[in-house]
Design a protein around this motif. Structure first.
Motif, PDB file in Angstrom:
ATOM      1  N   SER A  15      36.019 -21.750 -14.603  1.00  0.00           N
ATOM      2  CA  SER A  15      36.213 -22.709 -15.264  1.00  0.00           C
ATOM      3  C   SER A  15      35.174 -23.170 -15.065  1.00  0.00           C
ATOM      4  N   GLY A  22      39.912 -19.167 -11.474  1.00  0.00           N
ATOM      5  CA  GLY A  22      41.912 -19.255 -13.021  1.00  0.00           C
ATOM      6  C   GLY A  22      42.287 -18.965 -12.570  1.00  0.00           C
ATOM      7  N   ARG A 167      41.114 -23.647 -25.970  1.00  0.00           N
ATOM      8  CA  ARG A 167      40.805 -24.718 -25.313  1.00  0.00           C
ATOM      9  C   ARG A 167      40.833 -25.989 -25.354  1.00  0.00           C
ATOM     10  N   THR A 171      44.919 -25.022 -22.458  1.00  0.00           N
ATOM     11  CA  THR A 171      44.875 -23.860 -21.736  1.00  0.00           C
ATOM     12  C   THR A 171      44.161 -24.009 -20.516  1.00  0.00           C
ATOM     13  N   ARG A 172      44.564 -24.043 -20.038  1.00  0.00           N
ATOM     14  CA  ARG A 172      43.599 -23.266 -18.161  1.00  0.00           C
ATOM     15  C   ARG A 172      43.912 -21.569 -17.845  1.00  0.00           C
ATOM     16  N   HIS A 175      47.320 -21.167 -16.569  1.00  0.00           N
ATOM     17  CA  HIS A 175      48.466 -20.238 -17.119  1.00  0.00           C
ATOM     18  C   HIS A 175      48.851 -19.430 -17.734  1.00  0.00           C
ATOM     19  N   GLU A 222      32.765 -23.213 -22.464  1.00  0.00           N
ATOM     20  CA  GLU A 222      32.311 -24.472 -21.958  1.00  0.00           C
ATOM     21  C   GLU A 222      31.606 -25.248 -21.887  1.00  0.00           C
TER      22      GLU A 222
END
Length: 457
Positions: A15, A22, A167, A171-172, A175, A222
């Protein structure tokens, strides 16, 4: 099918905001035989599912066309269906599974949700209390992936947009394994007749690849854009009892193209997002405009029309959609807008004007009644200012010609690119009419039909 880079491992893209892996321990592992659970446990899991739950964030907006449409391709950014080719082994197994679960799709979806929230209760906080209009989106996600599993350019572009868009849900990367685990669990239960080690391995590879593309896209995004924008309402113009034109000021620059749309969340219904098209081309003052129609039981639409006032703050997701003008050509534009679907059509007209082009633009503005032509004055003013623009109102209750008939009446359209925006039924009939008059599929552009359905909330 494009090659899966992480087969049985957790997606590993770091990330961009925390530099951590991740992946998590315990990425779902193929079982040796179909998953079975005691009936008591099955009943408990099903009973634990809330009555109105949205799909898991990583795949909640993987919208595909309803099975009644010819192909899912027609709603993936208006792209053409993949050319006929020999299916890969994984594609064969995935599609065989989809055929098997089709008669029990609701049960598969409900069981998936039950598994997800029983096994991973921490994910429940990512969801609104109820999102009944999105209950079937998981199945549509699978249909889309299955439709394009061997068509890398279409599927990759689609998934990258989804990864960026997710995003805003929080949500990561970590997940995704939980969702994959529960997806495999639900499929293995309800496709038991065709489920074996080979089928499970195919689904694992497919899901791992899908999740990796989405994670990579989110991580890259990001570095250059926020997950969402705050935007203050600066003007609220109630055009009819149920249609409002909202102008908002984002808290930071918001890049988009005319013809695109975004997702909107209001402070009155947290975690409930609906899609709305931009009603103008990008402006020098940075303001954004939306046309919103309140619909029965529409949480977001009613809040924006009847509750929002100047000074209120909403949230915006990233821009999406490919219904944009190709300025590298001089083809004419044939634009069909129904109801508030005239908003992105107006934006396209402004975009052509701002580029100083003199290409012909023909706009058909469809409505049920005179009152529904709430923005006709604006469109007619644009027509007066630009001789290359023609605007025709088609009112259902008065017209001798329905919109598809009008298209045929005013042709030919051999040198035009077509753009459609409006209710799903209008888009479907409009696409049929355009194809019938000889406009090829690759020159017909519209947003996903299911995105238009979600916008009705």
């Amino acid at each position: 099918m494009f090659e899966a880079r992480h087969s049985m491992d957790a997606p590993t893209t770091a990330s961009a905001d925390n530099g951590t892996s991740g992946g998590v321990d315990g990425w779902f592992t193929p079982r040796r035989k179909p998953a079975t659970e005691p009936e008591g446990e099955r009943d408990t899991a099903a009973a634990s599912e809330p009555a109105e739950i949205s799909p898991a964030p990583p795949i909640s907006v993987l919208d595909a066309s309803p099975p009644s449409l010819p192909t899912a391709a027609s709603v993936v950014s208006g792209m053409p269906a993949p050319e006929a080719q020999e299916a890969s082994p994984d594609a064969v197994l995935v599609r065989r599974t989809m055929v098997e679960i089709a008669p029990v799709a609701d049960k598969v979806t409900s069981y998936f949700y039950a598994l997800l929230f029983v096994r991973h209760p921490d994910l429940r906080s990512l969801f609104p209390p109820a999102m009944d209009t999105q209950r079937d989106r998981l199945l549509k996600a699978l249909l889309t992936a299955a439709e394009h599993i061997d068509n890398s350019p279409v599927l990759v572009d689609y998934l990258q947009n989804l990864g960026r868009g997710h995003r805003k849900y929080g949500t990561r990367p970590e997940h995704y394994p939980a969702v994959g685990e529960c997806l495999i669990g639900a499929l293995s239960r309800y496709a038991e007749a065709v489920w074996d080690e080979e089928t499970e391995a195919a689904w694992v590879r497919t899901y791992t690849t899908i999740s990796q593309v989405m994670i990579d896209a989110a991580a890259a995004d990001e570095l250059r854009a926020p997950a969402w924008w705050y935007a203050e309402v600066v003007a609220h113009d109630l055009r009819t009892p149920d249609i409002a034109v909202l102008t908002v000021r984002p808290d930071q620059p918001y890049p988009f193209l005319a013809g695109q749309y975004t997702s909107v969340e209001t402070p009155w219904w947290p975690r409930v997002w609906r899609h709305y098209s931009f009603a103008s081309a990008p402006r020098s003052d940075g303001l954004l405009t939306f046309h919103v129609k309140a619909v029965p039981a529409g949480w977001v639409s009613n809040a924006l029309v009847h509750r929002a006032r100047p000074g209120d703050v909403i949230r915006l997701g990233p821009p999406a959609g490919s219904m944009t003008v190709d300025h590298a050509t001089d083809s004419g534009l044939l634009c069909l807008g129904g109801g508030t679907g005239i908003a992105p059509i107006k934006a396209l007209v402004e975009d052509v004007a701002e580029h100083g082009e003199r290409r012909p633009v023909e706009v058909f503005y469809g409505a049920r009644t005179d009152q529904d032509l709430y923005d006709i004055d604006t469109m007619l003013r644009l027509q007066q200012s630009h001789p290359w623009l023609s605007v025709r109102a088609i009112i259902d209750q008065q017209a001798h010609l329905q919109l598809p008939d009008a298209i045929r009446e005013y042709g030919p359209w051999n040198e035009y690119d077509a753009y459609l925006s409006g209710p799903p039924g209008m888009i479907r009939s409009g696409v049929d009419a355009l194809r019938n008059v000889g406009i090829p599929a690759d020159r017909i552009r519209h947003d996903a039909v299911e995105e238009q359905v979600s916008a009705s909330g």
